[in-house]
Design an enzyme around this catalytic site. Structure first.
Site, PDB file in Angstrom:
ATOM      1  N   CYS B  87       0.838  -1.207   0.000  1.00 21.74           N
ATOM      2  CA  CYS B  87       0.000   0.000   0.000  1.00 21.74           C
ATOM      3  C   CYS B  87       0.871   1.254   0.000  1.00 21.74           C
ATOM      4  O   CYS B  87       1.552   1.523  -0.971  1.00 21.74           O
ATOM      5  CB  CYS B  87      -0.961  -0.058   1.187  1.00 21.74           C
ATOM      6  SG  CYS B  87      -2.364   1.055   1.023  1.00 21.74           S
ATOM      7  N   HIS B 195      -3.545  -5.813   0.969  1.00 25.98           N
ATOM      8  CA  HIS B 195      -2.883  -6.080   2.248  1.00 25.98           C
ATOM      9  C   HIS B 195      -2.912  -7.563   2.618  1.00 25.98           C
ATOM     10  O   HIS B 195      -3.838  -7.994   3.320  1.00 25.98           O
ATOM     11  CB  HIS B 195      -3.591  -5.291   3.370  1.00 25.98           C
ATOM     12  CG  HIS B 195      -3.351  -3.824   3.336  1.00 25.98           C
ATOM     13  ND1 HIS B 195      -2.292  -3.225   3.977  1.00 25.98           N
ATOM     14  CD2 HIS B 195      -4.041  -2.827   2.724  1.00 25.98           C
ATOM     15  CE1 HIS B 195      -2.348  -1.909   3.781  1.00 25.98           C
ATOM     16  NE2 HIS B 195      -3.394  -1.637   3.017  1.00 25.98           N
ATOM     17  N   GLU B 197      -1.234  -9.010   4.863  1.00 25.36           N
ATOM     18  CA  GLU B 197      -1.071  -9.154   6.319  1.00 25.36           C
ATOM     19  C   GLU B 197      -2.411  -9.040   7.060  1.00 25.36           C
ATOM     20  O   GLU B 197      -2.474  -9.340   8.251  1.00 25.36           O
ATOM     21  CB  GLU B 197      -0.059  -8.113   6.841  1.00 25.36           C
ATOM     22  CG  GLU B 197      -0.567  -6.695   7.068  1.00 25.36           C
ATOM     23  CD  GLU B 197      -0.644  -5.849   5.806  1.00 25.36           C
ATOM     24  OE1 GLU B 197      -0.570  -6.402   4.684  1.00 25.36           O
ATOM     25  OE2 GLU B 197      -0.789  -4.602   5.930  1.00 25.36           O
TER      26      GLU B 197
END
Lengths: 330, 224
Positions: B87, B195, B197
């Protein structure tokens, strides 16, 4: 010479009243060595003052750098040490140009005019460099008739001298010094370009303290006023920090905009908002950034190149954006 | 495996990504402040996490790209080290010219925060080796400036050289060629808007990102 200097004095080419000129490894450059000697009235009066060579060297280097910074071509290349500076090797035009802002010295003697008259516009005089004749005053017709210099050269010297006067006058006023008059010499490089040559120092200028009217130049020696070295030191003291003090403040107005063809979502949103308000005539909207930067810089060119660096370094992403800027002195 | 997570002023996914590396592959993840001049010498992977470095002022990632640590990150990448920008980290990598392209405001002009279907374009990279080629995974996106842009010629070259690793199935932000994540030519620097994660545990709503981290761990072990 200080250690590590890449320039070597090879051969003494000329020794004058106040300095020696040496050849260097580079045939286009010469080294000036400023001597501690003082002379006046065409060397009829002589003296030596320890430290005087250092002062004239430093003062002259400072003035020449200042002029270069303001776009005046001069022979100055760089300061080598306290008594030496590296300069361009030029063919010297055999004329001295004197610019006078206030009447004094030989002008008053010759014409019987009062001392201290403001001369507006300043007077420009030419003298033939000839020690035997005592450097006589010559007219532009003399110069042309006897080929001392060509008409365009005379015009260029006059133009440069007046510009130098304007720059030094403005600079020195801020230092509380009145520039009464000064002498310039000029030289040409192989391409015929004209440069301010020789030196600019209390040996070649008249400086009066603006408030006390005290003489801060060679007149102290000519007229036995005493404290000669102290006067030279006072000039140096006032101008030594020129690089800081003569830098001006500039404002850059920078426009950053998206390149043609790069989608401008903000522009699109604004466009539809304008349409909904009834501004049907709007064809296209592009939204950019306006960045205003104020900075100090020794010159406008320097400021412009720093702003350009800033744009390329951070302010603009050249993949998607373009920029333009305007610079103004404030 | 040693992971160095760089924190910029305004980073906010730094702890998430540290936790994901710890959870998925028991990695030793260290936080590195952006003002540091060098990375720990035993670093295997550098992560530039998501967030709003410098408040997204000027351009997203522009000022972070000039941080002191970035010189060291560039040298690490130059030596073949694995660098991941997620990002805002992707913004920083493009601004630092470690990756081509730029990320413009979303075509919709809106901030988009939702799960997104992402197609794995290549599974022969250190980042995607545990995924199937053309597999669709769910990774969330959360950004205002995610429209991948590159001029036509460079875009063609990017596609031809196989640098596109992730592509949106539904292109939520108007990215050219629906590009969601790319690597450099050498394949060791990755930037992606989604993302991974954020999907490493059922409690987070999915585990689609687990293989991203496990794959990296496997790669690093094999390289040793």
């Amino acid at each position: 010479m200080c250690e590590g200097d890449e320039m070597n004095k090879i051969k003494l080419i000329y020794e004058g009243k106040a300095k020696k000129v040496y050849e260097t490894d580079d045939s286009t450059l010469a080294i000036f060595e400023y001597k501690d000697s003082l002379t006046a009235f065409n060397a009829q009066k002589k003296d030596t003052m320890q430290g005087k060579g250092r002062l004239t060297n430093l003062i002259s280097a400072t003035f020449l750098k200042l002029l270069q910074d303001k776009g005046i071509p001069t022979h100055f290349v760089k300061l080598l040490d306290d008594n030496h500076q590296l300069v361009k090797r030029l063919k010297i035009i055999p004329l001295e140009v004197v610019v006078r802002n206030t009447s004094t010295g030989s002008l008053c003697k010759r014409l019987g005019v009062e001392e201290g008259l403001d001369l507006v516009p300043p007077l420009v005089e030419f003298y033939l460099k000839n020690d035997e004749l005592g450097d006589p005053l010559v007219t532009e017709d003399h110069i042309r008739a006897f080929g001392f210099a060509s008409k365009p050269q005379v015009e260029k010297m006059k133009e440069l001298s007046l510009k130098v006067n304007e720059i030094l006058h403005k600079f020195l006023s801020k230092k509380g010094i009145k520039l009464v008059d000064f002498k310039l010499e000029f030289g040409m490089d192989d391409e015929g370009n004209i440069f301010v040559a020789d030196e600019i120092s209390p040996d070649t200028c008249r400086f009066w303290d603006m408030t006390s009217k005290e003489r801060l130049d060679k007149d102290r020696f000519r007229k036995d006023l005493g404290n000669v070295l102290e006067a030279y030191e006072e000039i140096w003291r006032r101008i030594a920090d020129w690089e800081k003090s003569c830098s001006a403040e500039y404002r850059a107005n920078i426009l950053v905009y998206l390149k043609e063809g790069v989608l401008d979502t903000q522009g699109k949103a604004v466009l539809s908002s304008l349409y909904s308000l009834g501004y049907d005539e709007v064809k296209n909207v592009r939204v950019g950034k306006y960045i205003k930067i104020t900075l100090t810089s020794p010159s406008q060119e320097d400021a412009a190149s720093r702003i350009k660096e800033m744009c390329e370094d951070l302010l603009v992403n050249d993949l998607i954006e373009e920029y333009s800027f305007e610079l103004e002195e404030i | 495996m040693k992971v160095s997570v760089v924190i910029f002023p305004g980073s906010n996914c730094d702890r998430d990504v540290k936790w994901a590396f710890e959870l998925c592959c028991n990695a030793d993840a260290e936080m590195i402040w952006h003002a540091e001049k060098s990375l720990p010498s035993d670093t295997d992977i550098v992560v530039l996490p998501g967030g709003f470095s410098y408040g997204d002022y000027l351009r997203c990632g522009a000022m972070a790209a000039k941080s002191p640590i970035m010189k060291s990150v560039a040298e690490f990448a130059q030596r073949g080290g694995l660098v991941i920008g997620i990002c805002n980290g992707f913004h920083i990598l493009t601004e630092a010219k470690l990756l081509p392209g730029a990320l413009l405001p979303n075509a919709s002009t809106k901030f988009i925060c939702r799960s997104c279907q992402i197609k794995i374009e290549r599974n022969d990279t250190p980042f995607t080796q545990l995924y199937e080629k053309n597999e669709i995974v769910n990774f969330p996106i959360a950004h205002h400036d995610g429209l991948f842009y590159l001029d036509d010629d460079s875009l063609t070259k990017l596609e031809e050289s196989g640098c596109v690793v992730f592509r949106y199935a539904d292109n939520p932000n108007g990215s050219l060629k629906a590009i969601a994540g790319i690597t450099n030519k050498e394949g060791n620097v990755l930037g992606l808007m989604p993302h991974p994660e954020r999907v490493v545990h059922p409690l987070l709503g999915g585990e689609g990102g687990v293989r991203f981290f496990k794959g990296l761990s496997k790669w690093v072990k094999e390289m040793r």
